[in-house]
Structures are given as C-alpha cells and as structure tokens.
Scaffold this active site. Sequence first.
Site, PDB file in Angstrom:
ATOM      1  N   GLN A  71      90.853  37.745  38.999  1.00 18.60           N
ATOM      2  CA  GLN A  71      89.849  38.670  38.472  1.00 18.60           C
ATOM      3  C   GLN A  71      90.440  39.482  37.316  1.00 18.60           C
ATOM      4  O   GLN A  71      91.503  40.088  37.444  1.00 18.60           O
ATOM      5  CB  GLN A  71      89.375  39.595  39.605  1.00 18.60           C
ATOM      6  CG  GLN A  71      88.241  40.513  39.223  1.00 18.60           C
ATOM      7  CD  GLN A  71      86.917  39.783  38.954  1.00 18.60           C
ATOM      8  OE1 GLN A  71      86.544  38.886  39.682  1.00 18.60           O
ATOM      9  NE2 GLN A  71      86.227  40.177  37.898  1.00 18.60           N
ATOM     10  N   LYS A 122      81.861  37.366  45.513  1.00 18.20           N
ATOM     11  CA  LYS A 122      82.273  35.959  45.321  1.00 18.20           C
ATOM     12  C   LYS A 122      82.759  35.373  46.645  1.00 18.20           C
ATOM     13  O   LYS A 122      82.412  34.247  47.004  1.00 18.20           O
ATOM     14  CB  LYS A 122      83.375  35.865  44.266  1.00 18.20           C
ATOM     15  CG  LYS A 122      82.851  36.053  42.846  1.00 18.20           C
ATOM     16  CD  LYS A 122      83.961  36.276  41.833  1.00 18.20           C
ATOM     17  CE  LYS A 122      83.362  36.590  40.457  1.00 18.20           C
ATOM     18  NZ  LYS A 122      84.350  37.042  39.479  1.00 18.20           N
ATOM     19  N   ASP A 168      87.320  29.290  36.513  1.00 18.02           N
ATOM     20  CA  ASP A 168      86.785  30.210  35.505  1.00 18.02           C
ATOM     21  C   ASP A 168      86.694  29.526  34.138  1.00 18.02           C
ATOM     22  O   ASP A 168      86.053  30.057  33.226  1.00 18.02           O
ATOM     23  CB  ASP A 168      87.703  31.442  35.370  1.00 18.02           C
ATOM     24  CG  ASP A 168      87.119  32.676  36.047  1.00 18.02           C
ATOM     25  OD1 ASP A 168      85.901  32.691  36.319  1.00 18.02           O
ATOM     26  OD2 ASP A 168      87.896  33.614  36.307  1.00 18.02           O
TER      27      ASP A 168
END
Length: 294
Positions: A98, A54, A121
């Site tokens: 994460q 990412k 997200d």
Amino acid sequence: MTARIIDGKALADDLFAQVASVAQRLEAAHGFKPGLAVVLVGNNPASEIYVRSKSTRTLAAGMHSSMHALPAEISQAELLDLVRALNADCSVHGILVQLPLPPQIDPHKVIAAIDPAKDVDGFHPVNVGNLAIGLPALVPCTPLGCIRLARTVHASLAGLDALVIGRSNIVGKPLAQLLLGENATVTVAHSRTRDLPGLSRRHDLVFAATGRPEMVKRDWIRPGATVIDVGINRMAGDGGKSRIVGDVAFAEVKEVAGAITPVPGGVGPMTIACLMANTLKAACAIAGLPAPEV
Ligand code: NAP
C-alpha cells in the site's frame, strides 16, 4: 439532459461475483486458492481503511488473504526482505504494497523487488513496459476499472476522442495506454495544459484524475459526453462530518453529460473488484492455466 448515472457499485458486485465463481471452480478443479498478500507500513488512516476493505473482499471472494502490518519506522532493507519472502511463498499469487510509504523507503525500489508475475497493482516496470508495447501484463486496477465503466456506455471506444486529465503513474499514464489499446484517440492533460475547459469540451470521453475537488465544471463538458470521475477527495461536511467528493462537480455536470460515474459508488468499488480479478489472473498464470474469463 440528465446523465445516465453509471452504477459502479453494481458493476463491481457483478465482477466480484464472477471472480468468486471462478475462484471456487479453481479450488475444486486444481486444489488451490488464489492468495493476495497486502503490506501496510505505518498507520495512515486512509491506507488502513483501503487495506481492510481489500482483505475483506479477498476473503469474501473465497481467496486467501494475508495482511502484513509493519511499523512506520521499518527500514527499507526489512521491507525488501518481506517482499522477497512473499515472492517465494507459493500460497501468495498477488502482492500489494500500500502506498504511500514513509520517507525512509524508496517506493520504486520496493515495487521493483516484487515478482512481476505477482504484481497485482501493475506498477512494476516490466508490467508498465508490457502494457506500453501491447504485450500481456498485469495492469493497474483503477485504470482497468475506468475502462470497464466506459465500456458499459460505449460497446467500443474505437475512434472516440478521450481526454485523460492527470498523468500519474498510477492512474493517468496507464489509463492513456489502455485507451490507446482500445483504439481511442487520446489526449493527456496535466497542470501545465492550456485552456483545459476548451480542450475538454472537444472530447467524447473525459476521465478526471487530478485530486482537485470538483474541478471539472458543467461548461467543460460537451453535451452527451461520458464522464468518468476517478477523484476521491475528503471535504469538511455539515456537523463536523466529512464527505467524499470527486474531481468533477457532479451535480452540475450530470445536467449536461450523457453518462457519469458518481463519487462515491463509481470508480472506487470497481478498483477493488479489478484487484480481485488481477489476483485471479495472476494465480492462473502462475499455475500455468489459461487466463480466467472475467
Ligand atoms: P497525483 O499523483 O497527485 O496526480 C494528479 C495529476 O493531476 C497530475 O498529473 C497533475 O498534473 C494533475 N493536475 C493537478 N492539478 C491539475 C489542474 N489544476 N489541472 C490539470 N491537471 C492537474 O494523483 P493520482 O494518484 O493520479 O490520483 C488522482 C485522484 O484520483 C485523487 O483524487 C486520488 O485520490 C484518486 N484516486 C482514486 C482511486 C480509486 O480507486 N478511485 C485510485 C487512485 C487515485 P502534474 O503532473 O502536472 O502535476
């Protein structure tokens, strides 16, 4: 029949190039770079790989990337302090923590602490709620990628019968909401669903997101149906090497489906490209600029 293979990597590269081009224009016209902050707690090897890729992609798109690696023993209070600092940092437009997090940390509390405007997200309850009621929202990247992939086969999903296998907050539920938004007729299946093969055979579109390696078999698929495989399952391969397979038995299902995504090279790359697009979108919204056309 042999299915058309949907090239998620090529489609992701295309989206990525569009994001990079808009990011470049933003910087030239408005003097700022979209910035993504990624927070990694502990040293889960799979998470480390995702986070690294990412960050690399963010930099390659001409955006600002910051990476915060924290020890596995960090307290919830310390992690929340970092999230608050990132909320207040005006060079950061997207925050990604994460998952999974270690057991001493409640992921719901951490997600709720992220500024919804920076929640790239799309997991914050405000974004989840806005998606459900059809208001503008930051939407989870994997379901967004699934819709983009399905739209390369069907110009419109309106009226199609779509089956989502899996009802997680990360994939299944938001994907079902997006499909409703596309005017598909949506069924969501899960581990208690009866006669899943029979149910699946009645659908034009099948999205598999179960984490069960190669669960969806050839006789689950109506001839010509579109199959989008979200699964990423690491299996022991030849010579002690591991290999990645999806939730669909690709070799046999491609003989009957009309179109299918491979694993790897399908939903995975598209997910990361959608994260870049979400970061760009968040940056424009925070700066009071119109939503980017990517
Ligand atoms: P998850 O949270 O474990 O949810 C799995 C879902 O599948 C649950 O709703 C579960 O039903 C359902 N399920 C499990 N076994 C089933 C069965 N035998 N029949 C029908 N339904 C069944 O998983 P997730 O986070 O959604 O991830 C799903 C898969 O996608 C995993 O392989 C994951 O690695 C992959 N993934 C890929 C990406 C990407 O970028 N490509 C992103 C996220 C996830 P219950 O609710 O009844 O338990």
